[in-house]
Design a protein around this motif. Structure first.
Motif, PDB file in Angstrom:
ATOM      1  N   GLY A 399       0.779  -1.233   0.000  1.00  0.00           N
ATOM      2  CA  GLY A 399       0.000   0.000   0.000  1.00  0.00           C
ATOM      3  C   GLY A 399       0.804   1.273   0.000  1.00  0.00           C
ATOM      4  O   GLY A 399       0.251   2.353   0.242  1.00  0.00           O
ATOM      5  N   GLU A 400       2.123   1.191  -0.294  1.00  0.00           N
ATOM      6  CA  GLU A 400       2.954   2.386  -0.339  1.00  0.00           C
ATOM      7  C   GLU A 400       3.837   2.362  -1.576  1.00  0.00           C
ATOM      8  O   GLU A 400       4.254   1.289  -2.029  1.00  0.00           O
ATOM      9  CB  GLU A 400       3.834   2.491   0.911  1.00  0.00           C
ATOM     10  CG  GLU A 400       3.053   2.708   2.195  1.00  0.00           C
ATOM     11  CD  GLU A 400       3.975   2.916   3.385  1.00  0.00           C
ATOM     12  OE1 GLU A 400       5.206   2.797   3.202  1.00  0.00           O
ATOM     13  OE2 GLU A 400       3.464   3.201   4.485  1.00  0.00           O
ATOM     14  N   ILE A 401       4.137   3.539  -2.135  1.00  0.00           N
ATOM     15  CA  ILE A 401       5.034   3.626  -3.286  1.00  0.00           C
ATOM     16  C   ILE A 401       6.428   3.204  -2.866  1.00  0.00           C
ATOM     17  O   ILE A 401       6.991   3.746  -1.901  1.00  0.00           O
ATOM     18  CB  ILE A 401       5.033   5.051  -3.865  1.00  0.00           C
ATOM     19  CG1 ILE A 401       3.653   5.371  -4.474  1.00  0.00           C
ATOM     20  CG2 ILE A 401       6.118   5.214  -4.914  1.00  0.00           C
ATOM     21  CD1 ILE A 401       3.526   6.788  -4.996  1.00  0.00           C
ATOM     22  N   ALA A 402       6.996   2.216  -3.588  1.00  0.00           N
ATOM     23  CA  ALA A 402       8.294   1.644  -3.201  1.00  0.00           C
ATOM     24  C   ALA A 402       9.437   2.194  -4.051  1.00  0.00           C
ATOM     25  O   ALA A 402      10.478   2.585  -3.519  1.00  0.00           O
ATOM     26  CB  ALA A 402       8.242   0.116  -3.305  1.00  0.00           C
ATOM     27  N   TYR A 403       9.282   2.217  -5.384  1.00  0.00           N
ATOM     28  CA  TYR A 403      10.355   2.678  -6.264  1.00  0.00           C
ATOM     29  C   TYR A 403       9.792   2.925  -7.662  1.00  0.00           C
ATOM     30  O   TYR A 403       8.730   2.398  -8.017  1.00  0.00           O
ATOM     31  CB  TYR A 403      11.498   1.662  -6.329  1.00  0.00           C
ATOM     32  CG  TYR A 403      11.064   0.242  -6.647  1.00  0.00           C
ATOM     33  CD1 TYR A 403      10.851  -0.174  -7.960  1.00  0.00           C
ATOM     34  CD2 TYR A 403      10.899  -0.697  -5.626  1.00  0.00           C
ATOM     35  CE1 TYR A 403      10.463  -1.468  -8.250  1.00  0.00           C
ATOM     36  CE2 TYR A 403      10.511  -1.994  -5.908  1.00  0.00           C
ATOM     37  CZ  TYR A 403      10.294  -2.384  -7.223  1.00  0.00           C
ATOM     38  OH  TYR A 403       9.898  -3.668  -7.501  1.00  0.00           O
ATOM     39  N   PRO A 404      10.516   3.721  -8.472  1.00  0.00           N
ATOM     40  CA  PRO A 404      10.056   3.970  -9.839  1.00  0.00           C
ATOM     41  C   PRO A 404      10.295   2.762 -10.734  1.00  0.00           C
ATOM     42  O   PRO A 404      11.230   1.978 -10.506  1.00  0.00           O
ATOM     43  CB  PRO A 404      10.899   5.164 -10.294  1.00  0.00           C
ATOM     44  CG  PRO A 404      12.120   5.109  -9.453  1.00  0.00           C
ATOM     45  CD  PRO A 404      11.709   4.532  -8.131  1.00  0.00           C
ATOM     46  N   VAL A 405       9.458   2.606 -11.759  1.00  0.00           N
ATOM     47  CA  VAL A 405       9.600   1.504 -12.710  1.00  0.00           C
ATOM     48  C   VAL A 405       9.446   2.044 -14.124  1.00  0.00           C
ATOM     49  O   VAL A 405       8.815   3.077 -14.358  1.00  0.00           O
ATOM     50  CB  VAL A 405       8.559   0.386 -12.478  1.00  0.00           C
ATOM     51  CG1 VAL A 405       8.732  -0.239 -11.105  1.00  0.00           C
ATOM     52  CG2 VAL A 405       7.142   0.923 -12.638  1.00  0.00           C
ATOM     53  N   ASN A 406      10.072   1.345 -15.081  1.00  0.00           N
ATOM     54  CA  ASN A 406       9.877   1.656 -16.495  1.00  0.00           C
ATOM     55  C   ASN A 406      10.057   0.382 -17.302  1.00  0.00           C
ATOM     56  O   ASN A 406      10.240  -0.703 -16.753  1.00  0.00           O
ATOM     57  CB  ASN A 406      10.811   2.776 -16.971  1.00  0.00           C
ATOM     58  CG  ASN A 406      12.278   2.386 -16.910  1.00  0.00           C
ATOM     59  OD1 ASN A 406      12.610   1.230 -16.623  1.00  0.00           O
ATOM     60  ND2 ASN A 406      13.162   3.329 -17.175  1.00  0.00           N
ATOM     61  N   GLU A 407       9.979   0.516 -18.612  1.00  0.00           N
ATOM     62  CA  GLU A 407      10.174  -0.604 -19.535  1.00  0.00           C
ATOM     63  C   GLU A 407       9.278  -1.794 -19.187  1.00  0.00           C
ATOM     64  O   GLU A 407       9.732  -2.922 -19.046  1.00  0.00           O
ATOM     65  CB  GLU A 407      11.641  -1.032 -19.562  1.00  0.00           C
ATOM     66  CG  GLU A 407      12.582   0.050 -20.067  1.00  0.00           C
ATOM     67  CD  GLU A 407      14.020  -0.433 -20.164  1.00  0.00           C
ATOM     68  OE1 GLU A 407      14.221  -1.657 -20.304  1.00  0.00           O
ATOM     69  OE2 GLU A 407      14.924   0.402 -20.103  1.00  0.00           O
ATOM     70  N   CYS A 408       7.991  -1.506 -19.040  1.00  0.00           N
ATOM     71  CA  CYS A 408       7.036  -2.594 -18.814  1.00  0.00           C
ATOM     72  C   CYS A 408       5.835  -2.396 -19.733  1.00  0.00           C
ATOM     73  O   CYS A 408       5.660  -1.334 -20.334  1.00  0.00           O
ATOM     74  CB  CYS A 408       6.604  -2.652 -17.356  1.00  0.00           C
ATOM     75  SG  CYS A 408       5.713  -1.192 -16.777  1.00  0.00           S
ATOM     76  N   THR A 409       5.043  -3.419 -19.846  1.00  0.00           N
ATOM     77  CA  THR A 409       3.852  -3.393 -20.692  1.00  0.00           C
ATOM     78  C   THR A 409       2.645  -3.819 -19.871  1.00  0.00           C
ATOM     79  O   THR A 409       2.715  -4.790 -19.094  1.00  0.00           O
ATOM     80  CB  THR A 409       4.007  -4.337 -21.894  1.00  0.00           C
ATOM     81  OG1 THR A 409       5.145  -3.934 -22.663  1.00  0.00           O
ATOM     82  CG2 THR A 409       2.782  -4.302 -22.783  1.00  0.00           C
ATOM     83  N   ILE A 410       1.550  -3.101 -20.015  1.00  0.00           N
ATOM     84  CA  ILE A 410       0.299  -3.491 -19.370  1.00  0.00           C
ATOM     85  C   ILE A 410      -0.679  -3.898 -20.455  1.00  0.00           C
ATOM     86  O   ILE A 410      -0.719  -3.309 -21.539  1.00  0.00           O
ATOM     87  CB  ILE A 410      -0.281  -2.350 -18.519  1.00  0.00           C
ATOM     88  CG1 ILE A 410      -0.361  -1.033 -19.318  1.00  0.00           C
ATOM     89  CG2 ILE A 410       0.562  -2.141 -17.265  1.00  0.00           C
ATOM     90  CD1 ILE A 410      -0.998   0.094 -18.546  1.00  0.00           C
ATOM     91  N   ALA A 411      -1.457  -4.926 -20.176  1.00  0.00           N
ATOM     92  CA  ALA A 411      -2.343  -5.472 -21.206  1.00  0.00           C
ATOM     93  C   ALA A 411      -3.647  -5.966 -20.585  1.00  0.00           C
ATOM     94  O   ALA A 411      -3.718  -6.291 -19.396  1.00  0.00           O
ATOM     95  CB  ALA A 411      -1.649  -6.605 -21.955  1.00  0.00           C
TER      96      ALA A 411
END
Length: 448
Positions: A399-411
Motif C-alpha cells: 500500500g505504499e510507493i516503493a520505487y520507480p519503474v519503467n520498460e514494462c507493458t500493461i495489457a
C-alpha cells in the motif's frame, strides 16, 4: 480593406454558386500566436505567426469535393470554387453526404455565457519570456535536476466562422494562454525527465510558472533509478494525468463513424452496461472558459449536454450528419472539421463520475501493484478491444510507493477493464476531460 471571416465565408459561397455548385459550406479561420522558449536562461525561440485559412466544400448532387487555401484575393476565391465544382463532378456519389436541413440548424446561441475569449490584452513577449524563465528557474532549484530541456510560454487568439447555403452563419473567437516545463534529472545513462504544464482560456486562470517548474523538477527526481517490475497479474492505478486515455478509448469505440464502418468493439452494445453502474460519462459543451465548449458544431447543428453513458449504460453514439444518416439515427451535434477536411464526429467536454476515495486511498488499498504515470506506444484492436501499452510509473508494495519503474507493458481487454474501474476523487475540474485516477484490478503486467 481586410475582410472578416464572415465576409470571406459569404464571398466563397457566392463564388461556389457562380461556379455551378448546387449547395456548399465554408469555414474560415484567422489565428495569431506568440511562442517563447527558454533554455539555460537564454532565449531559445521567439516565434509569432498569423494566418488566414479558408475551406470550401461543394455539392453537385450526391457528390462532394473540398478545397482549401490561405490566399484571400477575389481571384483565388473564384479559382477555389471552380476547382471544387470540377472535382465534385468527378467524385463518386455518397448517398449520406449533404448539408443539414434548415430546421436542424442552431439558432439563438449565447456566446457571452461560454467565455471563450479573454478580453485581457495580448501579453508582451517579455511577459511570456519572464514566465518561461520563472518556470525554468523553479525546476533548476530542485536538488538533483541537472537541466531543463525546455521551458516555454505562449498565447494564441483565433476567430472561426462557418456559413452554408442552407442559411447557417455563425462564428466565435477563442484565446489560449500556456506555460510548460520539461526537467531532466540525473546524469549519463541514468537521466530521467518529466514535465508539467498548463493551458487556459483566460490568462488569470493560469497556474503560476514557479509551480509548474517546481512540479516538473520534482516529477523528474522521483523517476530516478527505475527498475523493471515483476511479470504477473496485478492491480494497476492509472494516474489522473493519463487516466483520460482509457475513457478516450471507450469514446472512440462509441464514435458513430467507427460504428457505421463496423470497426468498433462496442458496435452491438447500445443500451448495455459498459461501465460500473455507479458511473456516468457526461458531455457538456457549455462549460465557461473551457477549450471544448462551443455553441454549434461544424455543420451548424446545436450542441447539447448529454449523458453518453448513464449509470454504466451506453445511451448513444457520437454522430455527425453522415454517420447519423448511415445508422438511421439523429445527429448529436458533434461534427468537427478543418479547412481541408470534411466533418467527422468528435466529443466535446467530458466528465466521468468521480469516486469518494483519494488517490492515496486507492494506493493503500491496492496492496501490491503498479501506479502508471506515463505511457508510450499503443496497440488497441478496434474490433475486439484488446489493449496493450508500454508504461512507466511506480511500484507499490504493502500500500505504499516503493520505487520507480519503467520498460514494462500493461495489457488487457478494454471491455473487461472498463467494467472494473474504481475512480478516485482527484480529477482537475478545469480540464476539458475531467477524469480522475482509475484503479483496475487484475491486469497483465510484463516486466522482468
Amino acid at each position: 480593406m481586410t475582410q472578416s471571416p464572415e465576409e470571406l465565408c459569404h464571398a466563397l459561397l457566392s463564388a461556389a454558386r457562380a461556379a455551378g455548385a448546387e449547395s456548399a459550406d465554408t469555414i474560415v479561420a484567422q489565428s495569431s500566436s506568440v511562442e517563447i522558449d527558454i533554455r539555460a536562461g537564454a532565449l531559445e525561440k521567439a516565434e509569432r505567426s498569423e494566418s488566414t485559412d479558408l475551406g470550401l466544400r461543394v455539392f453537385v448532387g450526391k457528390r462532394q469535393a473540398i478545397v482549401s487555401a490561405s490566399d484571400v484575393r477575389a481571384e483565388t476565391l473564384a479559382a477555389m470554387a471552380e476547382r471544387a465544382v470540377f472535382m465534385a463532378r468527378e467524385a463518386p456519389e455518397d448517398p449520406y453526404t449533404g448539408l443539414a436541413d434548415p430546421d436542424q440548424l442552431a439558432t439563438g446561441w449565447d456566446l457571452a455565457a461560454l467565455e471563450l475569449s479573454d478580453p485581457a490584452p495580448e501579453p508582451d513577449p517579455q511577459a511570456l519570456q519572464a514566465d518561461a524563465l520563472a518556470a525554468e528557474a523553479a525546476a533548476l532549484a530542485i536538488d538533483g535536476v541537472a537541466q531543463v530541456q525546455a521551458a516555454g510560454a505562449g498565447y494564441g487568439r483565433s476567430r472561426v466562422h462557418l456559413a452554408a447555403t442552407n442559411g447557417f452563419s455563425g462564428g466565435y473567437e477563442r484565446t489560449s494562454r500556456s506555460t510548460s516545463c520539461v526537467a531532466i534529472a540525473g546524469t549519463g545513462t541514468g537521466m530521467e525527465r518529466d514535465y508539467d504544464g498548463d493551458s487556459r482560456t483566460f490568462q488569470s486562470d493560469l497556474r503560476r510558472p514557479e509551480d509548474i517548474g517546481r512540479c516538473a523538477g520534482e516529477r523528474a527526481i522521483e523517476r530516478l533509478a527505475p527498475r523493471k517490475p515483476v511479470t504477473g497479474s496485478y492491480p494497476v492505478l492509472f494516474d489522473e494525468r493519463i487516466a483520460a486515455s482509457l475513457i478516450g478509448h471507450l469514446l472512440a469505440a462509441a464514435n458513430g463513424a467507427a460504428v457505421a464502418r463496423g470497426s468498433s468493439w462496442l458496435k452491438d452494445s447500445l443500451g448495455q452496461q459498459v461501465l460500473p453502474e455507479t458511473l456516468s460519462v457526461i458531455e457538456d459543451p457549455f462549460r465557461p472558459r473551457i477549450a471544448g465548449s462551443r455553441p454549434f458544431d461544424a455543420e451548424g447543428l446545436p450542441t447539447a449536454r448529454r449523458a453518453i453513458i448513464e449509470n454504466g449504460r451506453l445511451t448513444g453514439w457520437t454522430l455527425d450528419l453522415a454517420s447519423a444518416r448511415k445508422l438511421g439515427m439523429t445527429p448529436t451535434g458533434n461534427a468537427a472539421r478543418g479547412v481541408s477536411s470534411g466533418p467527422s464526429p468528435v466529443n466535446w467536454n467530458l466528465a466521468l463520475t468521480q469516486g469518494r476515495a483519494s488517490r492515496d486511498d486507492l494506493i493503500r488499498d491496492m496492496g501490491t501493484g503498479l501506479l502508471v504515470t506515463s505511457m508510450i506506444g499503443s496497440t488497441i484492436n478496434p474490433n475486439t478491444g484488446d489493449y496493450s501499452r508500454g508504461a512507466a510509473g511506480f511500484w507499490v508494495e504493502a500500500g505504499e510507493i516503493a520505487y520507480p519503474v519503467n520498460e514494462c507493458t500493461i495489457a488487457g481487454n478494454l471491455r473487461d477493464m472498463l467494467m472494473r474501474i474504481i475512480p478516485a476523487n482527484d480529477a482537475r475540474t478545469y480540464l476539458s476531460r475531467v477524469v480522475p485516477s482509475l484503479l483496475i484490478e487484475g491486469m497483465t503486467l510484463a516486466g522482468n
